[in-house]
Write a protein that holds these residues in place. Structure first.
Motif, short mmCIF file in Angstrom:
data_model
loop_
_atom_site.label_atom_id
_atom_site.label_comp_id
_atom_site.label_asym_id
_atom_site.label_seq_id
_atom_site.Cartn_x
_atom_site.Cartn_y
_atom_site.Cartn_z
N ARG A 118 0.84 -1.22 0.00
CA ARG A 118 0.00 0.00 0.00
C ARG A 118 0.86 1.26 0.00
O ARG A 118 0.56 2.23 -0.69
CB ARG A 118 -0.91 0.01 1.24
CG ARG A 118 -2.09 -0.92 1.17
CD ARG A 118 -2.94 -0.73 2.40
NE ARG A 118 -4.14 -1.53 2.40
CZ ARG A 118 -5.07 -1.48 3.34
NH1 ARG A 118 -4.90 -0.67 4.40
NH2 ARG A 118 -6.15 -2.23 3.28
N GLN A 119 1.94 1.22 0.77
CA GLN A 119 2.83 2.39 0.83
C GLN A 119 3.50 2.63 -0.52
O GLN A 119 3.66 3.77 -0.95
CB GLN A 119 3.88 2.18 1.92
CG GLN A 119 3.31 2.29 3.33
CD GLN A 119 4.24 1.72 4.39
OE1 GLN A 119 5.34 1.25 4.09
NE2 GLN A 119 3.80 1.73 5.63
N LEU A 120 3.87 1.53 -1.20
CA LEU A 120 4.43 1.65 -2.54
C LEU A 120 3.42 2.31 -3.48
O LEU A 120 3.76 3.24 -4.22
CB LEU A 120 4.83 0.28 -3.08
CG LEU A 120 5.20 0.22 -4.57
CD1 LEU A 120 6.43 1.08 -4.86
CD2 LEU A 120 5.42 -1.22 -5.02
N ALA A 121 2.18 1.83 -3.44
CA ALA A 121 1.14 2.41 -4.30
C ALA A 121 0.92 3.89 -3.99
O ALA A 121 0.73 4.70 -4.91
CB ALA A 121 -0.17 1.63 -4.12
N LYS A 122 0.98 4.24 -2.72
CA LYS A 122 0.81 5.65 -2.33
C LYS A 122 1.94 6.50 -2.90
O LYS A 122 1.70 7.60 -3.42
CB LYS A 122 0.77 5.76 -0.81
CG LYS A 122 0.52 7.17 -0.30
CD LYS A 122 0.46 7.21 1.22
CE LYS A 122 0.21 8.63 1.72
NZ LYS A 122 0.17 8.68 3.21
N ARG A 123 3.18 5.99 -2.84
CA ARG A 123 4.32 6.74 -3.40
C ARG A 123 4.17 6.89 -4.91
O ARG A 123 4.45 7.95 -5.47
CB ARG A 123 5.64 6.03 -3.07
CG ARG A 123 6.03 6.09 -1.61
CD ARG A 123 7.48 5.70 -1.40
NE ARG A 123 7.77 4.34 -1.83
CZ ARG A 123 7.63 3.25 -1.08
NH1 ARG A 123 7.17 3.37 0.17
NH2 ARG A 123 7.94 2.06 -1.53
N GLN A 124 3.73 5.82 -5.56
CA GLN A 124 3.54 5.90 -7.01
C GLN A 124 2.48 6.93 -7.38
O GLN A 124 2.65 7.70 -8.33
CB GLN A 124 3.15 4.50 -7.54
CG GLN A 124 4.29 3.49 -7.47
CD GLN A 124 3.80 2.07 -7.69
OE1 GLN A 124 2.74 1.68 -7.20
NE2 GLN A 124 4.56 1.29 -8.44
N MET A 125 1.39 6.96 -6.61
CA MET A 125 0.33 7.92 -6.88
C MET A 125 0.81 9.35 -6.62
O MET A 125 0.43 10.28 -7.35
CB MET A 125 -0.89 7.61 -6.02
CG MET A 125 -1.65 6.36 -6.45
SD MET A 125 -2.34 6.47 -8.13
CE MET A 125 -3.61 7.71 -7.86
N THR A 126 1.64 9.53 -5.61
CA THR A 126 2.19 10.86 -5.33
C THR A 126 3.03 11.34 -6.51
O THR A 126 2.93 12.50 -6.93
CB THR A 126 3.04 10.83 -4.04
OG1 THR A 126 2.20 10.44 -2.95
CG2 THR A 126 3.64 12.19 -3.75
N TRP A 127 3.88 10.46 -7.04
CA TRP A 127 4.66 10.80 -8.23
C TRP A 127 3.73 11.22 -9.36
O TRP A 127 3.92 12.26 -10.00
CB TRP A 127 5.46 9.57 -8.70
CG TRP A 127 6.80 9.37 -8.10
CD1 TRP A 127 7.09 8.70 -6.94
CD2 TRP A 127 8.07 9.77 -8.64
NE1 TRP A 127 8.45 8.68 -6.73
CE2 TRP A 127 9.07 9.32 -7.75
CE3 TRP A 127 8.44 10.47 -9.78
CZ2 TRP A 127 10.42 9.54 -7.98
CZ3 TRP A 127 9.80 10.69 -10.01
CH2 TRP A 127 10.77 10.24 -9.11
N LEU A 128 2.72 10.40 -9.61
CA LEU A 128 1.87 10.61 -10.78
C LEU A 128 1.02 11.86 -10.68
O LEU A 128 0.74 12.50 -11.70
CB LEU A 128 0.98 9.38 -10.99
CG LEU A 128 1.70 8.18 -11.62
CD1 LEU A 128 0.88 6.92 -11.47
CD2 LEU A 128 2.01 8.47 -13.09
N ARG A 129 0.60 12.20 -9.47
CA ARG A 129 -0.23 13.42 -9.32
C ARG A 129 0.56 14.67 -9.69
O ARG A 129 -0.03 15.68 -10.09
CB ARG A 129 -0.76 13.51 -7.89
CG ARG A 129 -1.87 12.50 -7.61
CD ARG A 129 -2.59 12.81 -6.30
NE ARG A 129 -3.52 11.76 -5.95
CZ ARG A 129 -3.29 10.80 -5.05
NH1 ARG A 129 -2.13 10.79 -4.40
NH2 ARG A 129 -4.18 9.88 -4.79
N GLY A 130 1.86 14.62 -9.55
CA GLY A 130 2.68 15.77 -9.92
C GLY A 130 3.30 15.65 -11.31
O GLY A 130 4.11 16.47 -11.70
N TRP A 131 2.90 14.62 -12.05
CA TRP A 131 3.50 14.33 -13.36
C TRP A 131 2.88 15.20 -14.43
O TRP A 131 1.65 15.31 -14.51
CB TRP A 131 3.26 12.85 -13.69
CG TRP A 131 4.29 12.23 -14.58
CD1 TRP A 131 4.24 12.16 -15.93
CD2 TRP A 131 5.49 11.57 -14.18
NE1 TRP A 131 5.34 11.50 -16.42
CE2 TRP A 131 6.13 11.12 -15.36
CE3 TRP A 131 6.10 11.32 -12.97
CZ2 TRP A 131 7.33 10.42 -15.35
CZ3 TRP A 131 7.30 10.63 -12.94
CH2 TRP A 131 7.90 10.20 -14.11
#
Length: 298
Positions: free
Chosen positions: A261-274
């Motif tokens: 879940r933490q990995l998915a959260k980090r990935q989503m954080t990256w993508l929201r700023g992409w």
């Protein structure tokens, strides 16, 4: 692109039926041979139908960097485009995507002697002391790097000792950009709780399909350890701790799901700023497929 368990592979395989694409994996776990179950590697049937480049290219004892990925991906992309096909890059390792799209900052290569000096100082004075040093040298990096993250802390100090410039200074300098026109898509469920459900289901399926035996085999080799990037992959470290007697089974499952879940959260954080990414809803796969085809064919 997208978080783990969001449906990237299924969409990519569907695209093969409509566009002249060839798939390149962008995943820092799928590169390792013998790590199939815990990485949710595409099945043999899926790979027969849709071959993935940059899967199973390394032994788990070997290291692989974003620079290695960029060089390999550019080579594969050149081969694909030379045959008038479209490279389709699929995965969730955002640092690899960033390296590919923006190029790499001119960071110096590792210096074993300096790294050993840092390790020795850490043994003598503790990582907190080294973090204090980093705060004096590079306060921006010190805010980003936790004192309990020795790998990144050591690298930040090493960069400064080798180059005389801080990690923050050097990472502001971009390398060569990507020589292609790119369409970027991110797929994810609109509801976070659905992603969490998918993550739990996937972890349960891994356990049913032999994840424990897979990690037992890795441990039995005798030359692998938990400091290696391969064994730090989500799920593997938690299963390794369980098989080493450090945690019980239920704790391993709990920690494995939490880490995913933490990995998915980090990935989503990256993508929201992409920048330049178009979002697709993984709850509507047919609509997502049509949208990608529409954009690419325009």
């Amino acid at each position: 692109m997208g978080p783990t368990a969001s449906g990237k592979t299924a969409l990519a395989i569907s695209l093969l039926e409509h566009l002249p694409v060839e798939i390149i994996s962008v995943d820092s776990a799928l590169i390792y041979r013998g790590m199939d179950v815990g990485t949710a590697k595409p099945t043999e049937e899926e790979l027969r139908k849709a071959p993935h480049r940059l899967i199973d290219i390394l032994d788990p004892g070997e290291a692989y960097s974003a620079a290695d990925f960029r060089a390999d991906a550019l080579r594969e992309m050149a081969e694909i485009t030379a045959r008038n096909k479209i490279p389709l890059l699929v995965g969730g390792t955002m640092m690899y995507f960033k390296a590919l799209l923006e190029g790499l900052s001119p960071l110096p290569p590792a210096d074993p002697a300096i790294r050993q000096r840092i390790e020795t100082e850490a043994e003598q004075h503790g990582w907190d002391s080294l973090h204090d040093q980093l705060r004096e040298i590079d306060p921006v990096a010190a805010l980003r790097i936790h004192p309990n993250d020795p790998q990144r802390l050591s690298r930040a100090l090493e960069v400064f000792y080798i180059s005389g410039k801080t990690l923050t200074e050097l990472t502001k300098i971009s390398g060569e950009s990507l020589p292609y026109h790119v369409h970027q898509f991110a797929i994810a469920p609109n509801r976070r709780e659905l992603l969490h459900e998918r993550i739990e289901q996937r972890f349960s399926q891994m356990l049913l399909h032999g994840f424990e035996d897979e990690v037992r085999t890795l441990i039995a080799r005798g030359d692998l350890h938990t400091d290696l990037p391969s064994i730090r992959c989500v799920g593997y470290r938690q299963m390794w701790s369980y098989l080493s007697g450090e945690t019980d089974y239920d704790e391993m499952v709990y920690r494995g799901v939490c880490a995913t879940r933490q990995l998915a959260k980090r990935q989503m954080t990256w993508l929201r700023g992409w920048e330049g990414v178009e979002w697709l809803d993984s709850e509507k796969p047919d609509e997502a497929l049509r949208r990608v085809i529409q954009v690419v064919s325009a």
